[in-house]
Design an enzyme around this catalytic site. Structure first.
Site, PDB file in Angstrom:
ATOM      1  N   THR A 108       0.843  -1.190   0.000  1.00 47.94           N
ATOM      2  CA  THR A 108       0.000   0.000   0.000  1.00 47.94           C
ATOM      3  C   THR A 108       0.880   1.242   0.000  1.00 47.94           C
ATOM      4  OG1 THR A 108      -1.859  -1.085   1.077  1.00 47.94           O
ATOM      5  CG2 THR A 108      -1.687   1.303   1.358  1.00 47.94           C
ATOM      6  N   HIS A 163      -7.042 -11.328  -1.308  1.00 53.16           N
ATOM      7  CA  HIS A 163      -6.405 -10.905  -0.052  1.00 53.16           C
ATOM      8  C   HIS A 163      -7.222 -11.454   1.115  1.00 53.16           C
ATOM      9  CE1 HIS A 163      -4.189  -8.841   2.879  1.00 53.16           C
ATOM     10  NE2 HIS A 163      -4.218  -7.597   2.426  1.00 53.16           N
ATOM     11  N   ASN A 176      -4.086 -10.384   7.123  1.00 52.96           N
ATOM     12  CA  ASN A 176      -3.819  -9.109   7.801  1.00 52.96           C
ATOM     13  C   ASN A 176      -5.022  -8.440   8.463  1.00 52.96           C
ATOM     14  OD1 ASN A 176      -1.244  -9.529   6.944  1.00 52.96           O
ATOM     15  ND2 ASN A 176      -1.221  -7.923   5.398  1.00 52.96           N
ATOM     16  N   TYR A 215      -8.180  -8.263   7.557  1.00 52.61           N
ATOM     17  CA  TYR A 215      -9.227  -7.698   6.713  1.00 52.61           C
ATOM     18  C   TYR A 215     -10.402  -8.678   6.615  1.00 52.61           C
ATOM     19  CZ  TYR A 215      -5.563  -4.314   5.951  1.00 52.61           C
ATOM     20  OH  TYR A 215      -4.590  -3.373   6.162  1.00 52.61           O
ATOM     21  N   ASN A 261      -0.733 -13.686  12.180  1.00 55.16           N
ATOM     22  CA  ASN A 261      -0.672 -12.231  12.164  1.00 55.16           C
ATOM     23  C   ASN A 261      -1.882 -11.678  12.907  1.00 55.16           C
ATOM     24  OD1 ASN A 261      -1.042  -9.485  11.328  1.00 55.16           O
ATOM     25  ND2 ASN A 261       0.293  -9.834   9.576  1.00 55.16           N
TER      26      ASN A 261
END
Length: 369
Positions: free
Chosen positions: A25, A175, A178, A180, A232
């Site tokens: 990002t 994705h 992390n 999300y 994570n």
């Protein structure tokens, strides 16, 4: 012995080497969440990596959670990405789009109706959100998605996958990492539903598998990858038994025959190392998945070489080293010095710290002056 510099086929995508540009990002999109024209140069500069994974790219307006991140759901966004993929291909590179929905890691500022962010359950993320002006504000409690809304988000992933085809990408990466939305469904710290999307590992994996199936229906499995982060705890998203859920998810993915599984698991002693006591799961996930595995997690050249040589990964993705060294493949091949990354320019801004990192030849010439 296999090395970082050997070619590899990820499904239908042929890579010239096993060094991948990780999704990064950079918060430089322009109005309408359209990729910045500077990104044409930024990405094409890095086309010597075996594969470029785009920065996380939201599949819908409700999927945004950070300032100036690009989308891939409007025609204007597709046109911006098409200029980038054309430039990468002109330099012999390969590129996939990372499809992203942040879920609860958002605030009303980004929502199309100014309402609440959405999530599996009404449990707030931990920490602070970044507003459009880059100032910080505490996360708010999200709204739990109804089943019909979950189906609509799966359809948004399929639409974004279609848009990525129009934009000229070589494939897509879902994705699922992390903290999300997909990760929020997988982990029991953020998913406390009592319907078919919560509770058992089968139910908590359901959203992930529905998204993957929808994207595979667009692209074919041999051009679809998936990113997961078993250890994570980003944004406070953790699980009471990550081994059970993530090994189950990896095994459930095996029948698809995906191009690759991208696992984030920080190497011990690096800033990306997992929290104390978190199990190391990449090896078990690799066995359960049965296909090519890409490893990510603070990898230096030496750590990356060891991961390939020891058979723990088929290829590796690296972030900051590629950000600061557009010719990282050549530098690693020659064991040459690396540029120093400018952390102040990681997020937002213009060309400085984005397209102006010197290539090896320029750095060597400057050193001899």
């Amino acid at each position: 012995m296999t090395t970082l510099f050997d070619p590899i086929d990820l499904g239908a995508i042929h890579l010239s080497n096993r060094i991948v540009m990780a999704p990064l990002t950079r918060s430089r999109a322009i109005a309408g969440e359209v990729p910045n024209p500077l990104a044409v140069e930024y990405y094409s500069q890095r086309a010597s990596t075996g594969l470029i994974i785009s920065e996380a790219t939201q599949i819908s307006q409700s999927g945004q959670g950070y300032p100036n991140t690009p989308g891939i759901f409007t025609d204007e966004q597709v046109a911006g990405w098409k200029a980038i993929t054309d430039a990468v291909h002109a330099r012999g590179g390969k590129m996939v789009a990372q499809l992203w929905h942040v879920g609860r890691v958002s605030i009303p500022d980004y929502q199309p109706d100014g309402g609440q962010a959405v999530a599996p359950s009404a449990i707030a993320a931990v920490g602070n959100a970044m507003k459009r002006d880059f100032s910080m504000t505490p996360f708010e409690t999200p709204r739990a998605l109804a089943v019909e809304e979950i189906k609509a988000i799966v359809a948004d992933y399929a639409h974004a996958a279609e848009q990525a085809r129009k934009a000229g990408f070589d494939g897509v990466e879902v994705h699922g990492a992390n903290g999300y939305l997909i990760d929020q469904f997988l982990k029991d710290g953020s998913n406390q539903r009592d319907d078919s999307y919560g509770g058992s590992v089968e139910n908590r994996s359901r959203f992930l598998l529905e998204v993957v199936a929808a994207v595979v229906a667009v692209w074919g499995a041999d051009r679809v990858g998936l990113r997961l982060s078993p250890s994570n705890g980003s944004n406070g998203t953790q699980d009471s038994n990550p081994e059970t859920i993530f090994v189950h998810a990896a095994a459930a993915l095996k029948p698809f025959g995906l191009a690759y599984l991208h696992v984030i698991e920080g190497e011990p002693g690096t800033p990306m190392a997992s929290w104390d006591g978190a199990p190391k799961l990449a090896a078990r996930m690799r066995e359960a998945f049965g296909g090519p595995v890409m490893l990510n997690g603070g990898l230096t050249r030496e750590l990356a070489e060891a991961a390939i040589a020891e058979g723990r990964a088929d290829l590796v993705s690296v972030g900051v080293p590629v950000l600061a060294n557009p010719d990282l493949v050549e530098r690693w091949k020659r064991n040459a010095p690396l540029n120093t990354p400018d952390k102040a320019t990681f997020y937002g801004g213009g060309a400085r710290g984005y397209t102006d990192y010197p290539f090896l030849e320029a750095a060597e010439a400057q050193a001899t002056e």
